[in-house]
Design an enzyme around this catalytic site. Sequence first.
Site, PDB file in Angstrom:
ATOM      1  N   GLN A  17       5.474  12.832  -8.090  1.00  0.00           N
ATOM      2  CA  GLN A  17       6.164  13.809  -8.943  1.00  0.00           C
ATOM      3  C   GLN A  17       6.358  15.206  -8.354  1.00  0.00           C
ATOM      4  OE1 GLN A  17       5.700  15.953 -13.314  1.00  0.00           O
ATOM      5  NE2 GLN A  17       4.423  14.201 -12.919  1.00  0.00           N
ATOM      6  N   GLU A 139      -2.004  15.238 -10.816  1.00  0.00           N
ATOM      7  CA  GLU A 139      -1.778  16.241 -11.861  1.00  0.00           C
ATOM      8  C   GLU A 139      -3.045  16.789 -12.532  1.00  0.00           C
ATOM      9  OE1 GLU A 139       1.162  17.605 -13.297  1.00  0.00           O
ATOM     10  OE2 GLU A 139      -0.265  18.721 -14.511  1.00  0.00           O
ATOM     11  N   ASP A 168       1.957  19.067 -11.160  1.00  0.00           N
ATOM     12  CA  ASP A 168       2.972  18.400 -10.335  1.00  0.00           C
ATOM     13  C   ASP A 168       4.311  19.136 -10.386  1.00  0.00           C
ATOM     14  OD1 ASP A 168       1.441  16.358  -9.342  1.00  0.00           O
ATOM     15  OD2 ASP A 168       1.900  14.974 -10.958  1.00  0.00           O
ATOM     16  N   GLY A 247      -1.802  38.208 -25.438  1.00  0.00           N
ATOM     17  CA  GLY A 247      -0.900  39.351 -25.422  1.00  0.00           C
ATOM     18  C   GLY A 247      -1.005  40.260 -26.639  1.00  0.00           C
ATOM     19  N   GLY A 248      -2.050  40.103 -27.447  1.00  0.00           N
ATOM     20  CA  GLY A 248      -2.226  41.029 -28.561  1.00  0.00           C
ATOM     21  C   GLY A 248      -1.274  40.788 -29.730  1.00  0.00           C
TER      22      GLY A 248
HETATM   23  C1  LIG Z   1      -0.343  11.772  -4.245  1.00  0.00           C
HETATM   24  C2  LIG Z   1      -1.373  11.171  -3.301  1.00  0.00           C
HETATM   25  C3  LIG Z   1      -2.782  11.279  -3.937  1.00  0.00           C
HETATM   26  C4  LIG Z   1      -1.007   9.710  -3.074  1.00  0.00           C
HETATM   27  O1  LIG Z   1      -1.867   9.124  -2.142  1.00  0.00           O
HETATM   28  P1  LIG Z   1      -1.491   7.723  -1.446  1.00  0.00           P
HETATM   29  O2  LIG Z   1      -0.757   6.877  -2.419  1.00  0.00           O
HETATM   30  O3  LIG Z   1      -2.714   7.148  -0.864  1.00  0.00           O
HETATM   31  O4  LIG Z   1      -0.386   8.142  -0.364  1.00  0.00           O
HETATM   32  P2  LIG Z   1      -0.552   8.969   1.008  1.00  0.00           P
HETATM   33  O5  LIG Z   1       0.133  10.260   0.865  1.00  0.00           O
HETATM   34  O6  LIG Z   1      -1.998   9.007   1.413  1.00  0.00           O
HETATM   35  O7  LIG Z   1       0.249   8.055   2.020  1.00  0.00           O
HETATM   36  C5  LIG Z   1      -0.214   6.739   2.302  1.00  0.00           C
HETATM   37  C6  LIG Z   1       0.255   6.241   3.641  1.00  0.00           C
HETATM   38  O8  LIG Z   1       1.628   5.872   3.539  1.00  0.00           O
HETATM   39  C7  LIG Z   1       2.245   6.206   4.758  1.00  0.00           C
HETATM   40  N1  LIG Z   1       3.689   6.279   4.580  1.00  0.00           N
HETATM   41  C8  LIG Z   1       4.380   7.006   3.675  1.00  0.00           C
HETATM   42  N2  LIG Z   1       5.702   6.828   3.849  1.00  0.00           N
HETATM   43  C9  LIG Z   1       5.848   5.967   4.880  1.00  0.00           C
HETATM   44  C10 LIG Z   1       6.972   5.367   5.517  1.00  0.00           C
HETATM   45  N3  LIG Z   1       8.216   5.651   5.145  1.00  0.00           N
HETATM   46  N4  LIG Z   1       6.738   4.524   6.520  1.00  0.00           N
HETATM   47  C11 LIG Z   1       5.483   4.216   6.906  1.00  0.00           C
HETATM   48  N5  LIG Z   1       4.374   4.735   6.368  1.00  0.00           N
HETATM   49  C12 LIG Z   1       4.564   5.606   5.346  1.00  0.00           C
HETATM   50  C13 LIG Z   1       1.622   7.532   5.104  1.00  0.00           C
HETATM   51  O9  LIG Z   1       1.846   7.860   6.440  1.00  0.00           O
HETATM   52  C14 LIG Z   1       0.152   7.255   4.786  1.00  0.00           C
HETATM   53  O10 LIG Z   1      -0.435   6.575   5.873  1.00  0.00           O
HETATM   54  P3  LIG Z   1      -1.849   7.042   6.540  1.00  0.00           P
HETATM   55  O11 LIG Z   1      -2.831   7.142   5.413  1.00  0.00           O
HETATM   56  O12 LIG Z   1      -2.133   5.954   7.493  1.00  0.00           O
HETATM   57  O13 LIG Z   1      -1.638   8.355   7.196  1.00  0.00           O
HETATM   58  C15 LIG Z   1      -1.387  11.924  -1.947  1.00  0.00           C
HETATM   59  O14 LIG Z   1      -0.138  11.708  -1.322  1.00  0.00           O
HETATM   60  C16 LIG Z   1      -1.620  13.417  -2.082  1.00  0.00           C
HETATM   61  O15 LIG Z   1      -2.755  13.874  -2.289  1.00  0.00           O
HETATM   62  N6  LIG Z   1      -0.551  14.210  -1.904  1.00  0.00           N
HETATM   63  C17 LIG Z   1      -0.621  15.660  -1.944  1.00  0.00           C
HETATM   64  C18 LIG Z   1      -0.806  16.174  -3.334  1.00  0.00           C
HETATM   65  C19 LIG Z   1       0.263  15.719  -4.278  1.00  0.00           C
HETATM   66  O16 LIG Z   1       1.436  15.902  -4.065  1.00  0.00           O
HETATM   67  N7  LIG Z   1      -0.193  15.158  -5.398  1.00  0.00           N
HETATM   68  C20 LIG Z   1       0.649  14.946  -6.550  1.00  0.00           C
HETATM   69  C21 LIG Z   1       1.440  13.785  -6.516  1.00  0.00           C
HETATM   70  S1  LIG Z   1       2.518  13.882  -7.907  1.00  0.00           S
END
Ligand SMILES: CC(C)(COP(=O)(O)OP(=O)(O)OC[C@H]1O[C@@H](n2cnc3c(N)ncnc32)[C@H](O)[C@@H]1OP(=O)(O)O)[C@@H](O)C(=O)NCCC(=O)NCCS
Length: 425
Positions: A17, A139, A168, A247-248
């Site tokens: 998001q 979030e 988010d 804000g009072g």
């Molecule tokens: C949201 C979140 C918790 C999700 O975590 P997740 O589902 O495990 O996803 P990640 O971001 O860790 O990515 C997972 C893997 O997919 C891989 N990936 C993503 N797109 C890819 C693509 N097109 N091709 C190949 N690999 C891909 C990433 O490189 C990562 O690999 P790695 O762990 O080996 O480096 C995390 O991305 C995060 O903390 N983001 C920052 C904060 C944020 O935006 N949070 C709010 C989300 S609304």
Amino acid sequence: MSKALEGVRVLDFTHVQSGPTCTQLLAWFGADVIKVERPGAGDATRQQLQDIPDVDSLYFTMLNHNKRSITLDSKNAKGKEVLWRLVKECDVLVENFAPGALDRMGLTWEKIQEANPRMILASVKGFGPGRYQDCKVYENVAQCAGGSASTTGFRDDIPMVTGAQIGDSGTGLHLALGIVTALFHRTHSGVGQRVDCAMQDAVLNLCRVKLRDQQRLERGPLREYSQFGEGVPFGDAVPRAGNDSGGGQPGRILKCKGWEHDPNAYLYFITQGPVWEPICDIIGEPSWKTDPNYATPKARLPHLNEIFTRIEAWTMKHDKFEAMDILNKYDIPCGPILSMKEIAEDQSLRDSGTVVEVDHPTRGKYLTVGSPIKLSGSPVEVARSPLLGEHTDEILRSVLGYSDAEIAEIEGSGAVGQIQKLAAE
Ligand SMILES: CC(C)(COP(=O)(O)OP(=O)(O)OC[C@H]1O[C@@H](n2cnc3c(N)ncnc32)[C@H](O)[C@@H]1OP(=O)(O)O)[C@@H](O)C(=O)NCCC(=O)NCCS
């Protein structure tokens, strides 16, 4: 009419998001947003909270309007080659992967700058530098760590998260501002820069008034909080204040006619100082206009519970819209508690383009929230979200200039999965 961000090309490496909120805004303002997704899977939200089997979820469609989608495996050698071509062609790279993921893909800031010194690299992470910098964040974690949860809800109850996605979507909004600021800076510096926004920081920014109150608390009780009038002592941290307004200008959510069976038959009522006299007349307490216990905002603070109980006796005789009509005549600030159903059906929100109906090839018609920001010279037209990889061929060809043979080779390497050839809509 040209769009404000026409000519800006965005490599959208966002998911879920926070990041997609940001790139959707850029797309609405006219940027060419190219969403890079993993072949076969795409943004995880395409499959989350699905209400129709095998159709992109509303979670996805409502955050990815006006974008193009290319599938690309960023860990495949050929995929990396295509990705670097995109880095060279784009003005902005936006990502919200977990900490370190972009570096692990080989897209370090140093290498990006080398390939394209004008590139702006914008990132969302849960936390900024510090003890939590490596944490994955969603979030509600941001709402808790940013000071929102400890200050939301009722004093006698547990901390509460809000329905507004301030962690988010709130961070996505902040990031979009950072990006357009960096784009402006680039017009005279000629170079890109990093734009980082941590979700904890964005939430805290939105909770700014509570940090204000924390410091006021060190100098004495917070007199506009209900607990002051109730004689409940304050602790050493800003308490939860229910529906008190800051804000009072004391305010409360009050019952209206029908509250017994309608969970949203309520009105927010603010006892703003300048309209105290008409408030007294409307609720049938004209003597409160001059009574020293009620006549001034300061005198009223210890009596807020009594005052709002009396006002509520009046609001309960009217439905929320009737009460609004009566109070608005006297400029008394108030607002109905609107349900999502009422909002979805509100004609003025439809007319202003804030609630928009969109048609989607596999889903059919659905409602979405359009741009809340209205630019007179660059109106937003909300276009449906792309299907997974819908524009892969188009982007390889027209943005990156690959030939038929090169595209066949890229497809053969597995870097883009199977390229969909869609019939024209
Ligand atoms: C949201 C979140 C918790 C999700 O975590 P997740 O589902 O495990 O996803 P990640 O971001 O860790 O990515 C997972 C893997 O997919 C891989 N990936 C993503 N797109 C890819 C693509 N097109 N091709 C190949 N690999 C891909 C990433 O490189 C990562 O690999 P790695 O762990 O080996 O480096 C995390 O991305 C995060 O903390 N983001 C920052 C904060 C944020 O935006 N949070 C709010 C989300 S609304």
